[in-house]
Design a protein around this motif. Structure first.
Motif, PDB file in Angstrom:
ATOM      1  N   ILE A   4       0.863  -1.492   0.111  1.00 47.81           N
ATOM      2  CA  ILE A   4      -0.020  -0.017  -0.003  1.00 47.81           C
ATOM      3  C   ILE A   4       0.294   1.475   0.066  1.00 47.81           C
ATOM      4  CG2 ILE A   4      -1.804   1.217   1.133  1.00 47.81           C
ATOM      5  CD1 ILE A   4      -2.364  -1.221   2.430  1.00 47.81           C
ATOM      6  N   GLY A   5       0.772   1.882  -0.844  1.00 46.21           N
ATOM      7  CA  GLY A   5       1.491   3.981  -1.219  1.00 46.21           C
ATOM      8  C   GLY A   5       0.831   4.652  -1.283  1.00 46.21           C
ATOM      9  N   GLY A  32      14.727   0.234  -9.519  1.00 43.99           N
ATOM     10  CA  GLY A  32      13.885   0.867  -9.127  1.00 43.99           C
ATOM     11  C   GLY A  32      12.118   1.205 -10.040  1.00 43.99           C
ATOM     12  N   PHE A  33      12.265   0.534 -11.621  1.00 49.87           N
ATOM     13  CA  PHE A  33      11.227   0.860 -12.088  1.00 49.87           C
ATOM     14  C   PHE A  33      10.397  -0.555 -12.226  1.00 49.87           C
ATOM     15  CE2 PHE A  33      15.039   2.712 -14.864  1.00 49.87           C
ATOM     16  CZ  PHE A  33      13.700   4.133 -15.075  1.00 49.87           C
ATOM     17  N   ARG A  34      10.389  -1.275 -10.970  1.00 47.40           N
ATOM     18  CA  ARG A  34       9.778  -2.351 -10.986  1.00 47.40           C
ATOM     19  C   ARG A  34       7.892  -2.025 -10.366  1.00 47.40           C
ATOM     20  NH1 ARG A  34      12.583  -7.240  -7.833  1.00 47.40           N
ATOM     21  NH2 ARG A  34      11.126  -8.376  -8.534  1.00 47.40           N
ATOM     22  N   SER A  35       8.148  -0.689  -9.601  1.00 40.45           N
ATOM     23  CA  SER A  35       7.019   0.015  -9.547  1.00 40.45           C
ATOM     24  C   SER A  35       6.563   2.065  -9.693  1.00 40.45           C
ATOM     25  CB  SER A  35       6.623  -0.237  -8.097  1.00 40.45           C
ATOM     26  OG  SER A  35       7.484   0.713  -7.106  1.00 40.45           O
ATOM     27  N   LYS A  36       6.147   1.931  -9.767  1.00 43.81           N
ATOM     28  CA  LYS A  36       5.315   4.055  -9.546  1.00 43.81           C
ATOM     29  C   LYS A  36       6.369   4.369  -8.393  1.00 43.81           C
ATOM     30  CE  LYS A  36       1.277   5.497 -10.921  1.00 43.81           C
ATOM     31  NZ  LYS A  36       1.442   6.019 -12.324  1.00 43.81           N
ATOM     32  N   ALA A  37       6.393   5.680  -8.921  1.00 40.57           N
ATOM     33  CA  ALA A  37       6.921   6.061  -7.572  1.00 40.57           C
ATOM     34  C   ALA A  37       5.970   6.018  -6.449  1.00 40.57           C
ATOM     35  CB  ALA A  37       7.233   7.812  -8.093  1.00 40.57           C
ATOM     36  N   ASN A 155      -4.305  12.635  -1.292  1.00 35.83           N
ATOM     37  CA  ASN A 155      -5.553  12.237  -2.274  1.00 35.83           C
ATOM     38  C   ASN A 155      -6.705  11.231  -2.609  1.00 35.83           C
ATOM     39  OD1 ASN A 155      -5.024  12.465  -4.288  1.00 35.83           O
ATOM     40  ND2 ASN A 155      -5.779  14.152  -5.164  1.00 35.83           N
ATOM     41  N   ALA A 156      -5.341  10.333  -2.037  1.00 32.97           N
ATOM     42  CA  ALA A 156      -5.391   8.769  -2.488  1.00 32.97           C
ATOM     43  C   ALA A 156      -4.788   7.987  -1.388  1.00 32.97           C
ATOM     44  CB  ALA A 156      -5.784   8.356  -3.730  1.00 32.97           C
ATOM     45  N   ILE A 157      -4.563   6.803  -1.293  1.00 36.42           N
ATOM     46  CA  ILE A 157      -3.972   4.953  -1.376  1.00 36.42           C
ATOM     47  C   ILE A 157      -4.335   4.396  -2.476  1.00 36.42           C
ATOM     48  CG2 ILE A 157      -3.711   3.058   0.213  1.00 36.42           C
ATOM     49  CD1 ILE A 157      -4.112   4.887   2.525  1.00 36.42           C
ATOM     50  N   THR A 158      -3.058   3.869  -2.700  1.00 38.12           N
ATOM     51  CA  THR A 158      -3.355   2.686  -3.778  1.00 38.12           C
ATOM     52  C   THR A 158      -2.504   1.793  -4.053  1.00 38.12           C
ATOM     53  OG1 THR A 158      -1.979   4.959  -5.360  1.00 38.12           O
ATOM     54  CG2 THR A 158      -2.108   1.954  -5.909  1.00 38.12           C
ATOM     55  N   VAL A 159      -3.082   0.357  -3.674  1.00 40.64           N
ATOM     56  CA  VAL A 159      -3.004  -0.485  -3.529  1.00 40.64           C
ATOM     57  C   VAL A 159      -2.521  -1.515  -4.373  1.00 40.64           C
ATOM     58  CG1 VAL A 159      -4.243  -3.287  -2.159  1.00 40.64           C
ATOM     59  CG2 VAL A 159      -4.922  -0.689  -1.848  1.00 40.64           C
ATOM     60  N   PHE A 160      -0.923  -1.949  -4.711  1.00 39.07           N
ATOM     61  CA  PHE A 160      -0.127  -3.148  -5.552  1.00 39.07           C
ATOM     62  C   PHE A 160      -0.614  -4.333  -5.109  1.00 39.07           C
ATOM     63  CE2 PHE A 160       1.328   1.770  -4.998  1.00 39.07           C
ATOM     64  CZ  PHE A 160       1.582   2.500  -6.433  1.00 39.07           C
ATOM     65  N   LYS A 161      -0.946  -4.734  -6.233  1.00 38.30           N
ATOM     66  CA  LYS A 161      -0.733  -5.949  -6.724  1.00 38.30           C
ATOM     67  C   LYS A 161       0.469  -7.072  -7.641  1.00 38.30           C
ATOM     68  CE  LYS A 161      -3.081 -10.358  -6.425  1.00 38.30           C
ATOM     69  NZ  LYS A 161      -5.019 -10.901  -6.778  1.00 38.30           N
ATOM     70  N   ILE A 169      -1.286  -1.436  -9.883  1.00 35.75           N
ATOM     71  CA  ILE A 169      -1.714  -1.175  -9.675  1.00 35.75           C
ATOM     72  C   ILE A 169      -3.630  -2.141  -9.304  1.00 35.75           C
ATOM     73  CG2 ILE A 169      -4.025   0.689  -8.971  1.00 35.75           C
ATOM     74  CD1 ILE A 169      -1.898   2.860 -10.323  1.00 35.75           C
ATOM     75  N   PHE A 170      -4.259  -1.949  -7.852  1.00 33.94           N
ATOM     76  CA  PHE A 170      -5.021  -3.549  -8.196  1.00 33.94           C
ATOM     77  C   PHE A 170      -6.079  -2.659  -7.764  1.00 33.94           C
ATOM     78  CE2 PHE A 170      -7.718  -6.231  -4.690  1.00 33.94           C
ATOM     79  CZ  PHE A 170      -7.720  -6.266  -5.651  1.00 33.94           C
TER      80      PHE A 170
END
Length: 173
Positions: A4-5, A32-37, A155-161, A169-170
């Motif tokens: 979660i980020g 560093g490219f394995r996920s978005k900033a 303004n949002a939380i992102t759950v990654f899978k 982005i999940f």
């Protein structure tokens, strides 16, 4: 696997992506490219498929009524000898949000809210994993005095899978 980020808005994410690209071109590092900033609120964890919907509902419920807040980024930092990141200034709202996420995770039997129990150190990673010690020193010497100053509204939380190769982005709440 999930994590979660908080992701910065697209123009800032693009600028951070450019820093990652610079390191890839100069030094061949691409971890560093394995996920978005992002700023990690909950490090990777496992969640049973039959718990995913319940988890997202609980996360949405937890976030209901929470206000947006400002996040300020300033310069670079590191976790020697393998991680280089952009610093996140101290922020009570961010700390409070992370504690709320940590509390929610315990309800789902996830107890790894911080790395090796070192506490919450918010940051945006720009190089890690494939960063070897000699390359770490070169990059760190290059960025330790480099100015970086940006801010954005959380303004949002992102759950990654994890898809087996990278993080998708999940859910964005």
């Amino acid at each position: 696997m999930f994590f979660i980020g908080i992701c910065p808005p697209h123009p800032l994410e693009k600028r951070i992506h450019g820093i990652k690209e610079e390191f890839r071109q100069k030094y061949g590092v691409k971890g560093g490219f394995r996920s978005k900033a992002h700023i990690t609120l909950q490090m990777p964890f496992n969640l049973a498929i039959n718990k995913e919907e319940q988890f997202i509902s609980a996360l949405n419920y937890m976030l209901a009524g929470k206000r947006t807040f400002k996040i300020e980024l300033k310069d670079f930092g590191n976790f020697e000898p393998r991680v280089i990141f952009i610093n996140v200034d101290e922020n009570r709202e961010l700390d409070s949000l992370q504690k709320s996420v940590e509390h929610l995770m315990k309800k789902f039997q996830v107890f790894n809210s911080t790395h090796k129990n070192n506490g919450f150190t918010p940051h945006i990673t720009v190089a890690f994993r494939d960063l070897k010690k000699p390359t770490f020193s070169k990059i760190w010497n290059e960025v330790k005095d480099r100015d970086f100053k940006e801010s954005f509204r959380a303004n949002a939380i992102t759950v990654f899978k994890h898809n087996g190769n990278s993080w998708d982005i999940f859910s964005k709440n």
